[in-house]
Design an enzyme around this catalytic site. Structure first.
Site, PDB file in Angstrom:
ATOM      1  N   ASP A   8      87.800  47.999 127.521  1.00 44.88           N
ATOM      2  CA  ASP A   8      88.609  48.101 126.311  1.00 44.88           C
ATOM      3  C   ASP A   8      88.898  46.717 125.733  1.00 44.88           C
ATOM      4  OD1 ASP A   8      90.349  48.822 124.318  1.00 44.88           O
ATOM      5  OD2 ASP A   8      91.951  49.486 125.653  1.00 44.88           O
ATOM      6  N   ASP A  27      86.846  46.989 117.553  1.00 44.99           N
ATOM      7  CA  ASP A  27      87.491  47.591 118.717  1.00 44.99           C
ATOM      8  C   ASP A  27      86.477  48.460 119.465  1.00 44.99           C
ATOM      9  OD1 ASP A  27      89.510  48.413 120.470  1.00 44.99           O
ATOM     10  OD2 ASP A  27      89.978  50.164 119.243  1.00 44.99           O
TER      11      ASP A  27
END
Ligand SMILES: *[C@@H]1O[C@H](CO)[C@@H](O)[C@H](O)[C@H]1NC(C)=O
Ligand SMILES: *[C@@H]1O[C@H](CO)[C@@H](O)[C@H](O)[C@H]1NC(C)=O
Length: 488
Positions: free
Chosen positions: A166, A367
């Protein structure tokens, strides 16, 4: 005289031929350009196979050092998905979790509009029970569930753990024995600190413990003398436990003796059957910062076009191809996110007719955990209009979840769809793979893979669907992000 006249004629003739040649060439270039503004796609190529084919491993990972295989958490390449159809979320669930993640990202970037003051609600963390009770539900990091995983080694002897990777968070954590409060079911055996000879607790009064405030959004707690972390991800997902150090093994030659991570004693949420999370944000506690001495804050990855293929996550500057073009990171605004400038978007070779201020007002981030790219409302409306025009020959279908532009392609084996390209700061143009343009719900519902933000001031998010097959290179020390084609 005659020869002069002759050579004049000859040169006029040559000129004529040359003009013809260029005219012809120009024409040929034009048709080529028009053709390249469409992709001819087999619908089936956008769907995962039922079996895993690790083709990208041979192409990308095997020849690189410091490289981990990237697997979609819920695809056939994931052991975590095997025999567990019940833990696999539906596309509908993935998309609604994606909206939760986006909401929490917007709240983190615009903290003034976020009424939950996390730091104050969690300052008293003397025991894990209270800790859990105090966790705010809405704010904080959101996980979503369209995530990719990698496997790393932790402890001595080394134990393999599959973690969600992440770029939107910092703290790496894994569930730990004895699971004082609770652990969810994971595929790998739960990490046991007492059987690792290299494990140690981080003490409450260490400088490292105080770094948790920025990395997690929560002030650390203290259990006897051990530093306690707490991180929540929206959707009531969270991990709370001891802040710890142990040996991290990326590959046989890449070993980090005192890697700081969360040893989770109370864990719950949308983590599937993973063992936890690998934080690749820009904060000092992220794996990127903690391994800076060896990798100089450099990493790259490729996300495969479907979940039945694998990609790679490479730490350090290995094997970056020459076709990678770099756009500078813009200011991070004090968050862990990677900000970039989106300058323009083209659909079918036509630049969207919107002012430069549309993207400037909002700013943008890249992201790894947001599934669907979010655009400022005006940009999305312009994109949708051009896309619809160029797709006019196909029958439309009802909206699906957050996706509002869908087609019934059940009568087609192949379709011709407009190309979509993004131009980032520094004039870096990135053409999206067809798998980054369409989401296939099923043959009778195939949707444009973009969503409008709710507010023009919301940050644009370049999500993981749009990153598929691209080599995405984070040169954090160099202040730039690279994109290359054909990364996996
Ligand atoms: C780490 O701290 C916790 C809480 O104080 C304690 O229960 C555990 O035994 C400690 N582990 C080690 C290896 O010191
Ligand atoms: C395709 O998906 C939509 C939305 O879930 C559903 O209503 C429809 O029945 C599906 N069609 C087929 C052929 O599976």
């Amino acid at each position: 005289m005659a020869t002069l006249k002759y050579s004049f004629l000859l040169s006029s003739y040559l000129l004529f031929i040359l003009v013809l040649f260029f005219l012809k060439k120009g024409y040929a270039l034009d048709t080529a350009a028009i053709e390249s503004h469409y992709h001819t796609v087999q619908i089936s190529s956008l769907l995962p196979d039922s079996v895993c084919s690790s083709t990208s491993t041979t192409k990308g990972s095997k020849k690189r050092q410091s490289t981990l295989e990237v697997i979609h958490q819920h695809g056939p390449c994931s052991q975590l998905a095997q025999n567990n159809p019940t833990t696999t979320p539906s596309l509908n669930e993935i998309l609604s979790n994606d909206q939760s993640r986006v909401d929490s990202i917007q709240a983190r970037i615009k903290p003034d509009s976020n009424t939950n003051n996390i730091k104050n609600t969690n300052s008293n963390t003397n025991n894990l029970n209270n800790k859990k009770a105090n966790l705010p539900i809405q704010s904080g990091r959101s996980l979503g569930s369209g995530n990719y995983i990698v496997s790393i080694g932790l402890g001595t002897p080394r134990k393999t753990l599959s973690l969600i990777f992440d770029t939107g968070s910092d703290l790496t954590w894994t569930q730990c024995q004895p699971c004082v409060k609770s652990c969810y079911q994971q595929e790998d055996p739960i990490f046991s600190p007492s059987t690792s000879t290299s494990y140690s607790n981080v003490s409450c009064n260490s400088a490292q413990c105080s770094q948790l405030s920025d990395a997690t959004g929560n002030d650390p707690g203290c259990a006897t003398t051990t530093c306690v972390y707490a991180i929540q991800y929206g959707d009531q997902s969270f991990s709370v436990g001891f802040f710890s150090k142990d040996k991290l093994t990326i590959t046989a030659t890449d070993v980090f003796p005192n890697f700081l991570f969360g040893c989770g004693q109370d864990n719950q949420g949308l983590f599937g059957k993973t063992a936890g999370l690998l934080g690749l944000g820009r904060n000092p506690l992220s794996i990127v910062s903690q391994t800076a001495q060896k990798y100089n804050k450099h990493f790259s990855y490729c996300l495969p076009s479907t979940s039945s293929q694998t990609g790679h996550l490479t730490l350090g500057r290995n094997g970056i191809s020459r076709n990678v073009k770099f756009t500078p990171f813009s200011t991070s605004q004090g968050t862990s996110f990677y900000f970039i400038d989106i300058v323009s978007v083209s659909v079918g070779g036509r630049q969207l007719p919107i002012g430069r201020s549309v993207f400037k007002t909002a700013g943008g981030i890249i992201d790894s955990g947001t599934v669907i790219t979010r655009l400022p409302p005006l940009a999305y409306i312009a994109m949708r209009a051009v896309f619809k025009k160029l797709m006019a020959k196909y029958p439309t279908a009802p909206a699906y979840s957050i996706l509002d532009t869908c087609y019934d392609l059940s009568g087609y084996k192949t379709v011709t769809i407009p190309t979509i390209s993004f131009t980032f700061g520094g004039n870096v143009r990135v053409d999206l793979d067809p798998s980054g343009i369409l989401v296939v719900v099923n043959g009778s519902r195939v949707c444009l893979a973009f969503v409008a933000n709710g507010d023009p001031s919301d940050v644009a998010i370049f999500g993981n669907t749009q990153q598929k097959t691209l080599e995405v290179v984070y040169d954090v020390a160099g202040g730039k992000l690279g994109f290359g084609h054909g990364g996996c």
